[in-house]
Design an enzyme around this catalytic site. Structure first.
Site, PDB file in Angstrom:
ATOM      1  CG  ASP A  63       1.723   1.441  -9.205  1.00  0.00           C
ATOM      2  OD1 ASP A  63       1.517   1.769  -8.042  1.00  0.00           O
ATOM      3  OD2 ASP A  63       2.875   1.218  -9.663  1.00  0.00           O
TER       4      ASP A  63
ATOM      5  CG  ASP B  51      -1.037   8.504  -9.644  1.00  0.00           C
ATOM      6  OD1 ASP B  51       0.173   8.392  -9.390  1.00  0.00           O
ATOM      7  OD2 ASP B  51      -1.936   8.023  -8.920  1.00  0.00           O
TER       8      ASP B  51
HETATM    9  C1  LIG Z   1      -3.602   5.359  -7.812  1.00  0.00           C
HETATM   10  N1  LIG Z   1      -2.279   5.740  -7.356  1.00  0.00           N
HETATM   11  C2  LIG Z   1      -2.286   6.211  -5.985  1.00  0.00           C
HETATM   12  C3  LIG Z   1      -1.512   4.531  -7.521  1.00  0.00           C
HETATM   13  C4  LIG Z   1      -0.394   4.742  -8.449  1.00  0.00           C
HETATM   14  S1  LIG Z   1       0.895   5.534  -7.695  1.00  0.00           S
HETATM   15  C5  LIG Z   1       1.218   4.484  -6.330  1.00  0.00           C
HETATM   16  C6  LIG Z   1       2.502   4.930  -5.689  1.00  0.00           C
HETATM   17  C7  LIG Z   1       2.480   6.047  -4.890  1.00  0.00           C
HETATM   18  C8  LIG Z   1       3.655   6.477  -4.259  1.00  0.00           C
HETATM   19  N2  LIG Z   1       3.610   7.569  -3.463  1.00  0.00           N
HETATM   20  C9  LIG Z   1       4.874   5.807  -4.445  1.00  0.00           C
HETATM   21  C10 LIG Z   1       4.905   4.657  -5.261  1.00  0.00           C
HETATM   22  C11 LIG Z   1       6.120   3.899  -5.481  1.00  0.00           C
HETATM   23  O1  LIG Z   1       7.212   4.213  -4.950  1.00  0.00           O
HETATM   24  N3  LIG Z   1       6.040   2.810  -6.281  1.00  0.00           N
HETATM   25  C12 LIG Z   1       4.883   2.439  -6.878  1.00  0.00           C
HETATM   26  N4  LIG Z   1       4.894   1.339  -7.679  1.00  0.00           N
HETATM   27  N5  LIG Z   1       3.729   3.110  -6.718  1.00  0.00           N
HETATM   28  C13 LIG Z   1       3.720   4.213  -5.902  1.00  0.00           C
END
Ligand SMILES: CN(C)CCSCc1cc(N)cc2c(=O)[nH]c(N)nc12
EC number: 2.4.2.29
Length: 370
Positions: A92, A268
């Site tokens: 991310d 994820d």
């Molecule tokens: C481990 N995961 C929870 C992290 C990856 S997903 C994180 C994540 C979750 C959600 N719900 C929305 C967004 C979003 O709008 N943008 C980004 N960059 N990441 C997001």
């Protein structure tokens, strides 16, 4: 930049199965990506993660840039070598975690300055710095554009302003990412729960050209299951059919089932490991907590239907004992089982799509939860 081949094998309504061919291996979709936030899928060895059927895992730019540090990770050979995962990794872009974890943040068109939630040290993220960390220093196979996850709820005007910023940051992400043969960059579509903004965000991301896939951001932020499904109803058709669609941060099994039904390919969520650490066991009938007294003398395995040593070797009574005794093996067994359950669910949906039986699968899954 690279646009990895994405072959669609079968469709069933809006749902589809596919293979995303990355330089480090193929990803069978619909796919669930276990989360390896700090270069570890908490409590589970990478070999076990691989055995569950996971093709790809997630890393987090925010966490890894704070500790051990992105430049240090590069000096140590990059993220794959560091954590021993030989398959594809998706990272991310960091902005989401800045808002959910750090304090003392300062946001501008340039990017975001913030203090580490670990030691208070000062850091900055921008589209350019996020691409440098993900692609150059960590070496992720699939990188995410730097975006702003629009807060929920938002007015239409607030959602437009936020969406426009993410589009401008996406353009800068594409520019800095450049043309790379073995890595790809995904867009992140925003627009909150507004149909016109979602369609515009998708169309303008596609028109920038060069993205290898499209993530749907700004969901799983408190809007609720029904609103999430409604947003998917009009967002998925606005995205190219020949590119992967990734619903970020989702979710519970029912969320994933309903999203696959609507044409989403990648997911994820921390639920399997985070809830496992608290005694939660996932199954088609919905989660149950192994701490409950009813399991104290239940000698049946956690879940005989899931082809995983964690699910079939250990009795409910044993894991009940471990969790109640705060023995770390209890958290490890449940994390391993829950990841295996999520992978088994994805495999069953892939088979259902191939057999044109997804409608029956979804109906049965919904019924099993009542
Ligand atoms: C481990 N995961 C929870 C992290 C990856 S997903 C994180 C994540 C979750 C959600 N719900 C929305 C967004 C979003 O709008 N943008 C980004 N960059 N990441 C997001």
């Amino acid at each position: 930049m690279a646009v990895f081949p994405f072959d669609i094998h079968a469709t069933d309504g809006a749902a589809r199965t596919g293979t995303l061919q990355t330089a480090r291996g193929d990803i069978q979709t619909p796919a669930f990506m276990p989360v390896g936030t700090a270069a570890t899928v908490k409590g589970v060895y990478m070999e076990q993660v691989r055995q569950t059927g996971a093709d790809v895992i997630l890393g987090n730019t925010y966490h890894l840039m704070l500790r051990p540090g992105a430049e240090r990770l590069a000096r140590l050979g990059g993220l794959h070598h560091f954590c021993g995962w030989g398959g594809p990794m998706l990272t991310d872009s960091g902005g989401f975690q800045v808002w959910s974890l750090s304090k003392l943040r300062k946001m501008s068109e340039q990017g975001v300055e913030f203090r580490s939630h670990i030691d208070g040290s000062r850091h900055m993220l921008s589209p350019e710095r996020s691409m440098e960390i993900q692609a150059d220093l960590l070496g992720a196979d699939i990188c995410m554009q730097f975006d702003e996850c629009t807060a929920y709820p938002s007015t239409h005007e607030q959602a437009r302003t936020s969406m426009e910023l993410s589009l401008r940051w996406g353009e800068r992400s594409l520019e800095r990412f450049g043309d790379r043969p073995d890595q790809t960059l995904f867009a992140i579509v925003q627009g909150s729960t507004f149909e016109d903004l979602r369609i515009e965000s998708a169309a303008r991301s596609v028109s920038l050209g060069g993205y290898g896939g499209y993530a749907i951001g700004g969901l799983a932020v408190g809007e609720g299951h029904e609103a999430m499904c409604r947003v998917l109803d009009f967002t998925c058709p606005a995205l190219p059919t020949d590119r992967p669609r990734y619903l970020m941060g989702v979710g519970k099994p029912i969320d994933i089932v309903e999203a696959v039904y609507r044409g989403v390919d990648m997911f994820d969520c921390v639920i399997p490991t985070r809830s496992g650490r608290h005694g939660q066991v996932w199954a088609d009938t919905g989660p149950y907590n192994i701490r409950k007294a009813e399991f104290a003398e239940d000698d049946t395995p956690l879940d005989a239907t899931v082809n995983c040593p964690a699910s079939q070797t250990y009795s409910k009574a044993y894991v009940h004992h471990l969790i109640r005794s705060q023995e770390m093996l209890g958290q490890m067994i449940l994390s391993w089982h829950n990841i295996a359950y999520f992978q088994d669910l994805m495999a069953r949906m892939r088979r259902a799509i191939h057999a044109s039986e997804l409608d029956a699968f979804v109906t049965e899954f919904r019924r099993g939860l009542t």
